[in-house]
Design an enzyme around this catalytic site. Structure first.
Site, mmCIF file in Angstrom:
data_model
loop_
_atom_site.group_PDB
_atom_site.id
_atom_site.type_symbol
_atom_site.label_atom_id
_atom_site.label_comp_id
_atom_site.label_asym_id
_atom_site.label_seq_id
_atom_site.Cartn_x
_atom_site.Cartn_y
_atom_site.Cartn_z
ATOM 1 N N ASP A 52 0.855 -1.329 0.145
ATOM 2 C CA ASP A 52 0.263 -0.145 -0.135
ATOM 3 C C ASP A 52 0.768 1.229 -0.014
ATOM 4 O O ASP A 52 0.266 2.184 0.058
ATOM 5 C CB ASP A 52 -0.995 0.094 1.106
ATOM 6 C CG ASP A 52 -0.360 -0.072 2.598
ATOM 7 O OD1 ASP A 52 0.895 -0.242 2.523
ATOM 8 O OD2 ASP A 52 -1.033 -0.383 3.519
ATOM 9 N N SER A 53 2.099 1.200 -0.006
ATOM 10 C CA SER A 53 3.237 2.197 -0.267
ATOM 11 C C SER A 53 2.895 2.813 -1.443
ATOM 12 O O SER A 53 3.205 4.080 -1.900
ATOM 13 C CB SER A 53 4.687 1.653 -0.220
ATOM 14 O OG SER A 53 4.824 0.736 -0.977
ATOM 15 N N ASP A 91 -0.626 -6.401 -0.281
ATOM 16 C CA ASP A 91 -1.095 -5.755 0.910
ATOM 17 C C ASP A 91 -2.702 -5.599 1.083
ATOM 18 O O ASP A 91 -3.445 -5.358 0.199
ATOM 19 C CB ASP A 91 -0.626 -4.313 1.041
ATOM 20 C CG ASP A 91 0.408 -4.014 1.886
ATOM 21 O OD1 ASP A 91 0.568 -5.030 3.104
ATOM 22 O OD2 ASP A 91 1.280 -3.048 1.892
ATOM 23 N N LYS A 120 -0.732 -9.624 2.990
ATOM 24 C CA LYS A 120 -0.105 -9.112 4.208
ATOM 25 C C LYS A 120 -1.075 -8.350 4.971
ATOM 26 O O LYS A 120 -1.747 -7.465 4.310
ATOM 27 C CB LYS A 120 1.195 -8.312 3.648
ATOM 28 C CG LYS A 120 1.775 -7.509 4.796
ATOM 29 C CD LYS A 120 3.128 -7.134 4.425
ATOM 30 C CE LYS A 120 3.227 -5.803 3.642
ATOM 31 N NZ LYS A 120 3.045 -4.978 4.427
ATOM 32 N N GLU A 122 -1.306 -5.502 8.674
ATOM 33 C CA GLU A 122 -0.363 -5.096 9.399
ATOM 34 C C GLU A 122 -1.052 -5.420 11.067
ATOM 35 O O GLU A 122 -2.238 -5.381 11.364
ATOM 36 C CB GLU A 122 -0.394 -3.491 9.387
ATOM 37 C CG GLU A 122 0.397 -3.038 7.915
ATOM 38 C CD GLU A 122 0.564 -1.634 8.220
ATOM 39 O OE1 GLU A 122 0.157 -0.712 8.942
ATOM 40 O OE2 GLU A 122 0.947 -1.262 6.783
ATOM 41 N N GLU A 189 9.269 -4.054 10.405
ATOM 42 C CA GLU A 189 9.758 -2.925 9.870
ATOM 43 C C GLU A 189 10.279 -1.858 10.728
ATOM 44 O O GLU A 189 9.682 -1.700 11.793
ATOM 45 C CB GLU A 189 8.592 -2.059 8.973
ATOM 46 C CG GLU A 189 8.811 -0.664 8.508
ATOM 47 C CD GLU A 189 7.934 -0.051 7.707
ATOM 48 O OE1 GLU A 189 6.825 -0.847 7.243
ATOM 49 O OE2 GLU A 189 7.955 0.938 7.109
HETATM 50 O O1 KIV Z 1 3.708 -1.082 1.572
HETATM 51 C C1 KIV Z 1 4.548 -1.348 1.503
HETATM 52 O O2 KIV Z 1 5.547 -1.018 0.708
HETATM 53 C C2 KIV Z 1 5.149 -2.308 2.888
HETATM 54 C C3 KIV Z 1 6.633 -2.471 2.865
HETATM 55 C C4 KIV Z 1 7.285 -1.045 3.410
HETATM 56 C C5 KIV Z 1 7.028 -3.674 3.433
HETATM 57 O O3 KIV Z 1 4.558 -2.735 3.487
#
Ligand code: KIV
Length: 272
Positions: A52-53, A91, A120, A122, A189
């Site tokens: 989600d970056s 994500d 993934k 959080e 992280e």
């Molecule tokens: O969203 C993302 O890019 C991440 C990485 C920082 C692991 O979660």
């Protein structure tokens, strides 16, 4: 576009676990489209995260919070077309797993519509249950601990997590509980390197670090940091491989090699 490693055996969570057992380091990176996914595939990456970056590096937002499930699905589809051997992780965006119903529905969408092979989420107090529910349904899961950017407004800034004794003990406890609930991968992280090393020794599943030092089972970085797309804005734990190599393919190949040889990350990119 043909993926470089079409003949090589597909990477799964089982492959990554075997790599941990053999002491082989795992190399991963984010990507958001087919072209860069294919460049990573050619460089020999083990898995690619549609993070989600993307909200920050592709869409220009200040945080990851605005990213939607539909957007992750769209970018996952693009990335899936560029990959061959490498596993595709997607994500789960902010609030897309706040209830068991939403969590299962959205994870299913990421897999069915986006082609994700693992999702993934959080860490937060709810996530042990969510990991257990996903596991019961046969969904591979990566649990992200330490600095969890979806909670940025709670932290009030991007800070190293787990420096105080109590916070470190809690993170170790959470990592154990997530593994017991069925997490296939733990991602740390911005965690002090000593704590990351302890969690890695304790875990039977692979532990992937970003800003967590060298003593974890593998590394992940954000593609746009590695390629220095935003000069002067790179995080302290990311390395500018573009400056070192001068070409995109050279940068990605060198990253994979340095992760495998444990010449990245050095102390300069880690926290104490
Ligand atoms: O969203 C993302 O890019 C991440 C990485 C920082 C692991 O979660």
């Amino acid at each position: 576009m043909s993926a470089h490693n079409e003949q090589a055996e597909k990477v799964t969570v089982r492959t990554l676990r075997q790599m941990k057992e053999r002491g082989e380091k795992i190399a991963s990176m984010t990507a958001y489209d087919a072209a860069f996914a294919n460049a990573l595939e050619r460089a020999g990456i083990d898995f690619v995260l549609v993070g989600d970056s993307l909200g920050m590096v592709v869409q220009g937002h200040e945080t990851t919070i605005p990213v939607t499930v539909d957007e992750i699905i769209y970018h996952s589809r693009l990335v899936a077309r560029g990959l061959g051997r490498a596993m595709l992780m997607a994500d789960m965006p902010f609030m897309s797993y706040a209830s068991a119903g939403d969590c299962l529905k959205n994870a299913a969408r990421l897999m069915k519509e986006g082609g994700a092979e693992i999702v993934k989420l959080e860490w937060g107090e709810l996530e042990i249950d969510m990991v257990a529910r996903l596991t019961e349904c046969g969904v591979p899961v990566c649990a992200h601990l330490g600095l969890t950017p979806q909670a940025i407004h709670k932290y009030g800034g991007y800070r190293v997590q787990g420096r105080e004794e109590k916070a470190a003990a809690k993170m170790k406890e959470d990592a154990r509980a997530l593994e017991e609930a069925g997490a296939d991968i733990l991602l740390l992280e911005c965690v002090p390197m000593g704590l990351a090393a302890e969690i890695t020794r304790d875990a039977s599943v692979p532990v992937i670090g970003i800003g967590a030092g060298p003593d974890v089972d593998g590394q992940i970085l954000v593609l746009y940091d590695v390629l220095d797309i935003f000069p002067g804005k790179r995080t302290r734990f990311s390395k500018n491989y573009m400056e070192q190599e001068g070409s995109i393919h050279g940068a990605l190949e060198t990253y994979v090699r340095e992760v495998r040889e444990v010449s990245f990350p050095t102390e300069q990119y880690a926290f104490r």
